[in-house]
Design a protein around this motif. Structure first.
Motif: not given
Length: 442
Positions: A328-337, A339-345
């Protein structure tokens, strides 16, 4: 009286020039078709030739890859140490050379340190984890079955206990027999395999050492290499074509650099966040799991799922409940990455849609494996950019709109007014009217 003759000669020269251009275009197209046919007809031979060339120049390729990764590190230190070396060396050119050399070596040391740290962290943990699971696999699976029995409140107790008592040992025994069937070496084959492996490892080490020297030399002379390439392009091609090649080269460099470096930074951040989350939730093997998640995250689209499979399996076999929490943690982390972290970087470094990203990863993996999955996205982005610019140039020559959105609702081109005609509600009636008009004119 001479004017009409001169104009006729000029028209004839223009027509001759256009005919030559068309003939050159036909010859060029025919050559491309022939080359493509030859490559398809001799795929195996071409593949073997490419493999041989890649093997020969492997140290050079390694050096270029290292230089590519070291360049931002070198630039960071070069800006901050410039004044120091200018104060020490009176000659500015000498100061610049010494600064570049020292910063290149610092970048090489940092890159080597990071790689050694990753290997020193992952390999011992991975070996110890695999050894532990191999020694206690029956106990681990039995514990998982007991946990499943507790979770299901004994509804499937008979089936689970039967599997626990009988099937685990049988499955392990069948697995060992299968391994022994395919790994059936005699002493001579075993010695030959060991010798080949040692030579291969030795060759890789030598190539890495040579690549380190190459990377430093590339960074020290990168401006010279750029100047030589530009000079060659300007000498071979006409100024208009040379400008196009230089623009495509700059754009390609920006795409490649922005994507690869951005993806590495993004993966490092994801690995750190994963470690903090594992430490906070008291997960087993936090360092090993975080490094695997971070490294596999470099692969676009499928990387997070590739990394999630072994890490979730390792944790689930150790502590089933925590394995589910970690999933569950990995699925949430990848969604954050995603939609948020990846596009920002990364921003819009590639300029292509999600479809083309998936297309690039699938095709790259099919032809070149894991490395293909990583580099295929910027390569497809470069091809997409070149095709897009070519399309803009060609429609611009025909005085048609350059914006793609204007072609989405297009039905046809008005030949008389040379403009795009969009769809309309009475589309079928207009088509019939046009057909009647064509027949009438005939």
């Amino acid at each position: 009286m001479a004017m009409p003759e001169d104009s006729c000669e000029l028209d004839e020269k223009l027509e001759e020039k256009q005919r030559r251009k068309k003939l050159q275009g036909y010859i060029f197209s025919a050559c491309i078709v022939l080359v493509f046919y030859f490559l398809l007809k001799n795929t195996r031979s071409v593949s073997m030739a490419i493999d041989h060339v890649v093997t020969v120049i492997q140290p050079i390729l390694m050096g270029f890859v290292m230089a590519f990764l070291m360049n931002p590190i070198m630039g960071f230190f070069e800006k901050r140490l410039r004044k120091l070396f200018e104060n020490v060396c009176k000659n500015k050119n000498m100061a610049a050379k010494v600064n570049r050399t020292v910063c290149s070596i610092i970048a090489l040391v940092i890159l080597a340190g990071v790689i050694i740290f990753i290997f020193a962290t992952v390999i011992p943990n991975l070996v110890s984890t695999v050894m532990y699971l191999a020694d206690h696999i029956e106990e681990q699976i039995a514990a998982v079955l007991d946990w499943c029995n507790v979770v299901t409140k004994g509804n499937y107790e008979d089936a689970l206990m039967k599997a626990k008592d009988n099937n685990i040992g049988d499955l392990l025994e069948q697995g060992l027999k299968l391994v022994q069937k395919y790994i059936n070496y005699d002493e001579q084959d075993l010695m030959s395999t060991i010798t080949t492996s040692v030579l291969t490892v030795g060759k890789i080490i030598v190539n890495i050492v040579v690549g380190m020297f190459v990377s430093v030399y590339v960074l020290m002379s990168k401006e010279t290499f750029k100047g030589q390439a530009k000079k060659l392009a300007c000498g071979i091609f006409r100024p208009s074509y040379a400008n196009i090649i230089l623009e495509i080269s700059r754009r390609s460099g920006d795409i490649f650099y922005g994507f690869i470096i951005g993806k590495i930074i993004d993966s490092i951040i994801i690995g750190i966040i994963c470690y903090i989350g594992c430490w906070f939730m008291s997960m087993p093997y936090p360092v090993l799991v975080s490094v695997i998640v971070g490294v596999t995250n470099i692969v676009p689209v499928f990387g997070p799922y590739i990394g999630a499979v072994p890490t979730v399996a390792i944790i689930f076999l150790t502590e089933p409940r925590k394995g589910i929490y970690f999933l569950i943690f990995i699925l949430i982390l990848q969604q954050i990455d995603g939609n948020l972290i990846g596009p920002k970087i990364l921003g819009d470094s590639t300029g292509i849609s999600s479809f083309w990203v998936v297309f690039a990863v699938v095709v790259g993996a099919g032809f070149f494996g894991v490395w293909g999955m990583i580099i295929a996205v910027p390569i497809v982005a470069i091809i997409y950019y070149i095709v897009g610019q070519s399309a803009r140039y060609m429609v611009g020559k025909r005085s048609l709109p350059l914006d793609t959105s204007e072609y989405i609702t297009m039905d046809h081109i008005d030949i008389i007014e040379n403009k795009l005609i969009p769809f309309s509600e009475n589309h079928e009636e207009e088509k019939k009217a046009r057909r009647r008009g064509i027949k009438h004119t005939k």
